[in-house]
Motif scaffolding. Sequence first.
Motif, PDB file in Angstrom:
ATOM      1  N   ASP A 168      18.851   8.145 -15.442  1.00  0.00           N
ATOM      2  CA  ASP A 168      20.061   7.751 -16.138  1.00  0.00           C
ATOM      3  C   ASP A 168      19.820   7.159 -17.462  1.00  0.00           C
ATOM      4  O   ASP A 168      20.166   7.603 -18.582  1.00  0.00           O
ATOM      5  CB  ASP A 168      20.860   6.723 -15.196  1.00  0.00           C
ATOM      6  CG  ASP A 168      21.586   7.366 -14.249  1.00  0.00           C
ATOM      7  OD1 ASP A 168      21.755   8.555 -14.092  1.00  0.00           O
ATOM      8  OD2 ASP A 168      22.413   6.674 -13.367  1.00  0.00           O
ATOM      9  N   LEU A 169      18.504   6.313 -17.718  1.00  0.00           N
ATOM     10  CA  LEU A 169      18.368   5.841 -18.913  1.00  0.00           C
ATOM     11  C   LEU A 169      17.673   6.954 -19.712  1.00  0.00           C
ATOM     12  O   LEU A 169      17.802   6.845 -20.709  1.00  0.00           O
ATOM     13  CB  LEU A 169      17.029   4.908 -18.486  1.00  0.00           C
ATOM     14  CG  LEU A 169      17.382   3.565 -18.294  1.00  0.00           C
ATOM     15  CD1 LEU A 169      16.143   2.637 -17.753  1.00  0.00           C
ATOM     16  CD2 LEU A 169      18.324   2.774 -19.167  1.00  0.00           C
ATOM     17  N   TYR A 170      16.937   7.899 -19.119  1.00  0.00           N
ATOM     18  CA  TYR A 170      16.274   8.936 -19.917  1.00  0.00           C
ATOM     19  C   TYR A 170      17.248   9.917 -20.341  1.00  0.00           C
ATOM     20  O   TYR A 170      17.421  10.354 -21.553  1.00  0.00           O
ATOM     21  CB  TYR A 170      15.151   9.717 -18.968  1.00  0.00           C
ATOM     22  CG  TYR A 170      14.687  11.065 -19.596  1.00  0.00           C
ATOM     23  CD1 TYR A 170      13.793  10.825 -20.639  1.00  0.00           C
ATOM     24  CD2 TYR A 170      15.205  12.264 -19.280  1.00  0.00           C
ATOM     25  CE1 TYR A 170      13.566  12.189 -21.236  1.00  0.00           C
ATOM     26  CE2 TYR A 170      14.772  13.467 -19.750  1.00  0.00           C
ATOM     27  CZ  TYR A 170      13.850  13.280 -21.035  1.00  0.00           C
ATOM     28  OH  TYR A 170      13.444  14.298 -21.354  1.00  0.00           O
ATOM     29  N   ASP A 171      18.344  10.405 -19.467  1.00  0.00           N
ATOM     30  CA  ASP A 171      19.224  11.289 -19.779  1.00  0.00           C
ATOM     31  C   ASP A 171      20.232  10.586 -20.814  1.00  0.00           C
ATOM     32  O   ASP A 171      20.650  11.401 -21.771  1.00  0.00           O
ATOM     33  CB  ASP A 171      20.075  11.654 -18.641  1.00  0.00           C
ATOM     34  CG  ASP A 171      19.385  12.528 -17.833  1.00  0.00           C
ATOM     35  OD1 ASP A 171      18.266  13.117 -18.302  1.00  0.00           O
ATOM     36  OD2 ASP A 171      19.585  12.808 -16.669  1.00  0.00           O
ATOM     37  N   ASP A 172      20.410   9.221 -20.820  1.00  0.00           N
ATOM     38  CA  ASP A 172      21.600   8.839 -21.571  1.00  0.00           C
ATOM     39  C   ASP A 172      21.032   8.035 -23.016  1.00  0.00           C
ATOM     40  O   ASP A 172      21.771   7.560 -23.785  1.00  0.00           O
ATOM     41  CB  ASP A 172      22.489   7.780 -20.648  1.00  0.00           C
ATOM     42  CG  ASP A 172      23.083   8.567 -19.606  1.00  0.00           C
ATOM     43  OD1 ASP A 172      23.573   9.722 -19.818  1.00  0.00           O
ATOM     44  OD2 ASP A 172      23.455   7.894 -18.842  1.00  0.00           O
ATOM     45  N   ALA A 173      19.830   8.033 -23.076  1.00  0.00           N
ATOM     46  CA  ALA A 173      19.363   7.351 -24.221  1.00  0.00           C
ATOM     47  C   ALA A 173      19.604   7.944 -25.604  1.00  0.00           C
ATOM     48  O   ALA A 173      19.634   9.136 -26.021  1.00  0.00           O
ATOM     49  CB  ALA A 173      17.645   7.530 -24.204  1.00  0.00           C
ATOM     50  N   GLU A 174      20.293   7.101 -26.385  1.00  0.00           N
ATOM     51  CA  GLU A 174      20.620   7.563 -27.633  1.00  0.00           C
ATOM     52  C   GLU A 174      19.742   6.845 -28.719  1.00  0.00           C
ATOM     53  O   GLU A 174      19.869   7.308 -29.927  1.00  0.00           O
ATOM     54  CB  GLU A 174      22.378   6.908 -27.906  1.00  0.00           C
ATOM     55  CG  GLU A 174      23.166   7.756 -27.084  1.00  0.00           C
ATOM     56  CD  GLU A 174      24.386   7.495 -27.127  1.00  0.00           C
ATOM     57  OE1 GLU A 174      24.953   6.566 -28.378  1.00  0.00           O
ATOM     58  OE2 GLU A 174      25.373   7.518 -26.438  1.00  0.00           O
ATOM     59  N   THR A 175      18.900   5.990 -28.571  1.00  0.00           N
ATOM     60  CA  THR A 175      17.986   5.265 -29.156  1.00  0.00           C
ATOM     61  C   THR A 175      16.295   5.543 -28.560  1.00  0.00           C
ATOM     62  O   THR A 175      16.463   5.982 -27.595  1.00  0.00           O
ATOM     63  CB  THR A 175      18.175   3.850 -29.276  1.00  0.00           C
ATOM     64  OG1 THR A 175      17.983   3.277 -28.169  1.00  0.00           O
ATOM     65  CG2 THR A 175      19.733   3.593 -30.055  1.00  0.00           C
ATOM     66  N   GLU A 176      15.601   5.217 -29.403  1.00  0.00           N
ATOM     67  CA  GLU A 176      14.274   5.334 -28.856  1.00  0.00           C
ATOM     68  C   GLU A 176      14.062   4.513 -27.670  1.00  0.00           C
ATOM     69  O   GLU A 176      14.394   3.385 -27.656  1.00  0.00           O
ATOM     70  CB  GLU A 176      13.441   4.848 -30.033  1.00  0.00           C
ATOM     71  CG  GLU A 176      13.080   6.064 -31.299  1.00  0.00           C
ATOM     72  CD  GLU A 176      11.833   5.500 -32.038  1.00  0.00           C
ATOM     73  OE1 GLU A 176      10.966   4.958 -31.809  1.00  0.00           O
ATOM     74  OE2 GLU A 176      12.205   6.085 -33.312  1.00  0.00           O
ATOM     75  N   LEU A 177      13.387   5.072 -26.515  1.00  0.00           N
ATOM     76  CA  LEU A 177      13.283   4.259 -25.558  1.00  0.00           C
ATOM     77  C   LEU A 177      12.046   4.545 -24.981  1.00  0.00           C
ATOM     78  O   LEU A 177      11.543   6.095 -24.840  1.00  0.00           O
ATOM     79  CB  LEU A 177      14.493   4.709 -24.337  1.00  0.00           C
ATOM     80  CG  LEU A 177      14.585   4.110 -23.110  1.00  0.00           C
ATOM     81  CD1 LEU A 177      14.679   2.741 -23.027  1.00  0.00           C
ATOM     82  CD2 LEU A 177      15.425   4.794 -22.313  1.00  0.00           C
ATOM     83  N   ALA A 178      11.444   3.644 -24.223  1.00  0.00           N
ATOM     84  CA  ALA A 178      10.360   4.008 -23.363  1.00  0.00           C
ATOM     85  C   ALA A 178      10.066   2.863 -22.195  1.00  0.00           C
ATOM     86  O   ALA A 178      10.567   1.609 -22.426  1.00  0.00           O
ATOM     87  CB  ALA A 178       9.042   3.513 -24.157  1.00  0.00           C
ATOM     88  N   VAL A 179       9.969   3.619 -21.005  1.00  0.00           N
ATOM     89  CA  VAL A 179      10.175   2.694 -19.930  1.00  0.00           C
ATOM     90  C   VAL A 179       8.637   2.523 -19.284  1.00  0.00           C
ATOM     91  O   VAL A 179       7.924   3.553 -19.216  1.00  0.00           O
ATOM     92  CB  VAL A 179      11.335   3.131 -18.706  1.00  0.00           C
ATOM     93  CG1 VAL A 179      10.967   2.331 -17.440  1.00  0.00           C
ATOM     94  CG2 VAL A 179      12.543   3.404 -19.326  1.00  0.00           C
ATOM     95  N   GLN A 180       8.210   1.421 -19.113  1.00  0.00           N
ATOM     96  CA  GLN A 180       6.773   0.946 -18.745  1.00  0.00           C
ATOM     97  C   GLN A 180       6.866   0.532 -17.299  1.00  0.00           C
ATOM     98  O   GLN A 180       7.822  -0.296 -16.943  1.00  0.00           O
ATOM     99  CB  GLN A 180       6.187   0.075 -19.584  1.00  0.00           C
ATOM    100  CG  GLN A 180       5.915   0.809 -20.843  1.00  0.00           C
ATOM    101  CD  GLN A 180       5.086   0.141 -21.704  1.00  0.00           C
ATOM    102  OE1 GLN A 180       5.259  -1.407 -21.498  1.00  0.00           O
ATOM    103  NE2 GLN A 180       4.484   0.647 -22.759  1.00  0.00           N
ATOM    104  N   PHE A 181       6.213   1.108 -16.309  1.00  0.00           N
ATOM    105  CA  PHE A 181       6.068   0.321 -14.858  1.00  0.00           C
ATOM    106  C   PHE A 181       4.527   0.935 -14.299  1.00  0.00           C
ATOM    107  O   PHE A 181       3.735   1.655 -14.852  1.00  0.00           O
ATOM    108  CB  PHE A 181       7.282   0.915 -14.077  1.00  0.00           C
ATOM    109  CG  PHE A 181       7.247   2.397 -14.059  1.00  0.00           C
ATOM    110  CD1 PHE A 181       6.902   3.132 -12.720  1.00  0.00           C
ATOM    111  CD2 PHE A 181       7.838   3.217 -14.789  1.00  0.00           C
ATOM    112  CE1 PHE A 181       6.685   4.601 -12.876  1.00  0.00           C
ATOM    113  CE2 PHE A 181       8.135   4.441 -14.880  1.00  0.00           C
ATOM    114  CZ  PHE A 181       7.542   5.173 -13.897  1.00  0.00           C
TER     115      PHE A 181
END
Length: 92
Positions: free
Chosen positions: A53-66
Amino acid sequence: MYPDTVARVCRDVDDLDEPLAVAVTRAVADAKGVDPTTLRPLDRTLPSDALTDLYDDAETELAVQFEYADHPVTVHDEGVVRVYPTDASLGD
């Protein structure tokens, strides 16, 4: 903060015809040199539907780290999954 280490595996998810969770699992399996089915399900590390959902709905630059299966992983909004060596740190 991104690891200073070069990614061991880098995949462009947009070029793959598979769900994001599957792409992450396959990338980590490649980094470990194992079959993807031997890894603990990604959902036990983080909710894969939330990641999608975060990836599909990202309207700004986004990086998820885990961390998944002892590897630092970064999923970027532009559709890139990077898996780092086990000794890399995601930082603060």
